[in-house]
Design a protein around this motif. Structure first.
Motif, PDB file in Angstrom:
ATOM      1  N   ALA A  42     -10.753  37.424  -7.493  1.00 18.23           N
ATOM      2  CA  ALA A  42     -12.150  37.292  -7.926  1.00 18.23           C
ATOM      3  C   ALA A  42     -12.267  37.319  -9.440  1.00 18.23           C
ATOM      4  N   MET A  43     -11.521  38.214 -10.095  1.00 21.18           N
ATOM      5  CA  MET A  43     -11.581  38.329 -11.553  1.00 21.18           C
ATOM      6  C   MET A  43     -11.036  37.090 -12.243  1.00 21.18           C
ATOM      7  N   ARG A  44      -9.884  36.595 -11.777  1.00 26.27           N
ATOM      8  CA  ARG A  44      -9.269  35.441 -12.443  1.00 26.27           C
ATOM      9  C   ARG A  44     -10.157  34.208 -12.335  1.00 26.27           C
ATOM     10  N   PHE A  45     -10.780  34.012 -11.164  1.00 25.41           N
ATOM     11  CA  PHE A  45     -11.645  32.854 -11.007  1.00 25.41           C
ATOM     12  C   PHE A  45     -13.007  33.078 -11.665  1.00 25.41           C
ATOM     13  N   GLY A  46     -13.442  34.338 -11.734  1.00 24.76           N
ATOM     14  CA  GLY A  46     -14.673  34.639 -12.465  1.00 24.76           C
ATOM     15  C   GLY A  46     -14.532  34.334 -13.940  1.00 24.76           C
ATOM     16  N   ILE A  47     -13.394  34.684 -14.525  1.00 32.41           N
ATOM     17  CA  ILE A  47     -13.113  34.377 -15.933  1.00 32.41           C
ATOM     18  C   ILE A  47     -13.096  32.866 -16.139  1.00 32.41           C
ATOM     19  N   ALA A  48     -12.428  32.152 -15.234  1.00 27.99           N
ATOM     20  CA  ALA A  48     -12.329  30.698 -15.356  1.00 27.99           C
ATOM     21  C   ALA A  48     -13.699  30.029 -15.273  1.00 27.99           C
ATOM     22  N   VAL A  49     -14.527  30.474 -14.329  1.00 29.96           N
ATOM     23  CA  VAL A  49     -15.873  29.901 -14.170  1.00 29.96           C
ATOM     24  C   VAL A  49     -16.718  30.159 -15.417  1.00 29.96           C
ATOM     25  N   CYS A 220      -3.382  30.869 -16.340  1.00 33.05           N
ATOM     26  CA  CYS A 220      -2.883  30.538 -15.005  1.00 33.05           C
ATOM     27  C   CYS A 220      -3.955  29.951 -14.096  1.00 33.05           C
ATOM     28  N   THR A 221      -5.222  30.223 -14.390  1.00 33.06           N
ATOM     29  CA  THR A 221      -6.302  29.708 -13.543  1.00 33.06           C
ATOM     30  C   THR A 221      -7.041  28.563 -14.222  1.00 33.06           C
TER      31      THR A 221
END
Length: 302
Positions: A42-49, A220-221
């Motif tokens: 959730a955190m990695r994709f939240g940062i990416a978004v 990475c994301t």
């Protein structure tokens, strides 16, 4: 730019993607002790978004229903793949997990055949088998036996194969950036929902885990997965899966450099086999083109 040049640039972009993913193993190792699996996703994709909202603000206004539908399909597949991989590694060795996840190298050509009716040729099959043998040498350290973790890892590999094929198809008529954004949103939401109901909230993150999470989210994301989606628009899925399997190779290299892991004979020969499989995949189009041109030449003896 000619299509050929675009294809070469796309292949190079996928190699860069695998280098970043390989380095991610070091970052994940520094973060998993304080961040539960679903919260990490959730955190990695939240940062990416969040970063994509800033970088591509004007472009994101063009999102339509086709992009949303594509993002939902890819986001669900990506979350299932990451989640199965994360859960699976808790019940099996890292080597088995990486090896079984890489089964997508074998599955992709045949899955694409089922969907698009394009039969894989001998080059595809030979390169895939050579690659999976190389990954086995790289990752399998002490025997191999199937348990629940191995089974989950195997299903993870099949899911990633479906995701790779879906990316190739869905980017044909859609903007890869917009598809990436919607995919990230769906993956992040699914991960957060699962995390809230199944995992404790991470309250003891230290500096190393925070920096590692930021690296995973940004490089990475955001960078790697956007690059994958864009490049797959110009690279056939079978070759893309082979190139992306180099993640295990670069993961081993970064492990040797940063985690003081040893360089063994198995690691060396595994790397050689993966490299040869990529070369077979890259050289194949040239041979096929020459064969086709030879067949089309008029026979001067007639």
């Amino acid at each position: 730019m000619k299509i050929k040049n675009k294809a070469m640039a796309a292949d190079l972009g996928l190699v860069v993607t695998t280098v970043i993913w390989g380095s991610g193993f070091v970052a994940v190792k520094n973060a998993v002790d304080t961040v539960p699996p679903s919260y990490m996703i959730a955190m990695r994709f939240g940062i990416a978004v969040s970063l994509m909202c800033v970088i591509f603000f004007n472009r994101l206004k063009k999102i339509d229903w086709d992009c949303v539908k594509s993002g939902i399909i890819l986001g669900v597949l990506m979350f299932i793949g990451y989640y199965l991989q994360t859960i699976g590694i808790q019940y099996t060795t890292a080597g088995n997990n990486a090896f079984l996840t890489a089964v997508y190298v074998i599955v992709v050509p045949f899955l694409y055949w089922i969907i698009r009716k394009e039969k894989p040729d001998g080059y595809n099959i030979g390169a895939a088998l050579l690659c999976i043998a190389g990954i086995g040498l790289l990752t399998l350290r002490s025997g191999f036996s199937m348990n629940i973790g191995d089974t989950l890892s195997l299903f993870c590999g099949v899911t990633f194969a479906a995701q790779i094929v879906a990316v190739s198809i869905l980017t044909e008529k859609n903007d890869p950036i917009l598809i990436s954004f919607t995919q990230f949103v769906v993956t992040g939401i699914l991960a957060l929902v699962v995390a809230l109901f199944t995992e404790p909230f991470p309250t003891k993150m230290n500096t190393n885990s925070i920096l590692a999470t930021l690296y995973i989210g940004i490089f990475c994301t955001l960078i790697a997965l956007v690059l994958q989606t864009v490049c797959q628009k110009y690279t056939p899925p079978a070759r893309a899966s082979l190139i992306m399997s180099m993640e295990s190779l670069f993961g081993s290299i970064f492990g040797i450099i940063f985690l003081s892991e040893s360089l063994t004979i198995k690691t060396f020969f595994g790397s050689v086999l993966i490299f040869l499989s990529i070369m077979i995949s890259e050289i194949k189009p040239s041979f096929l083109k020459l064969e086709k041109e030879s067949a089309e030449l008029p026979d001067s003896t007639k």
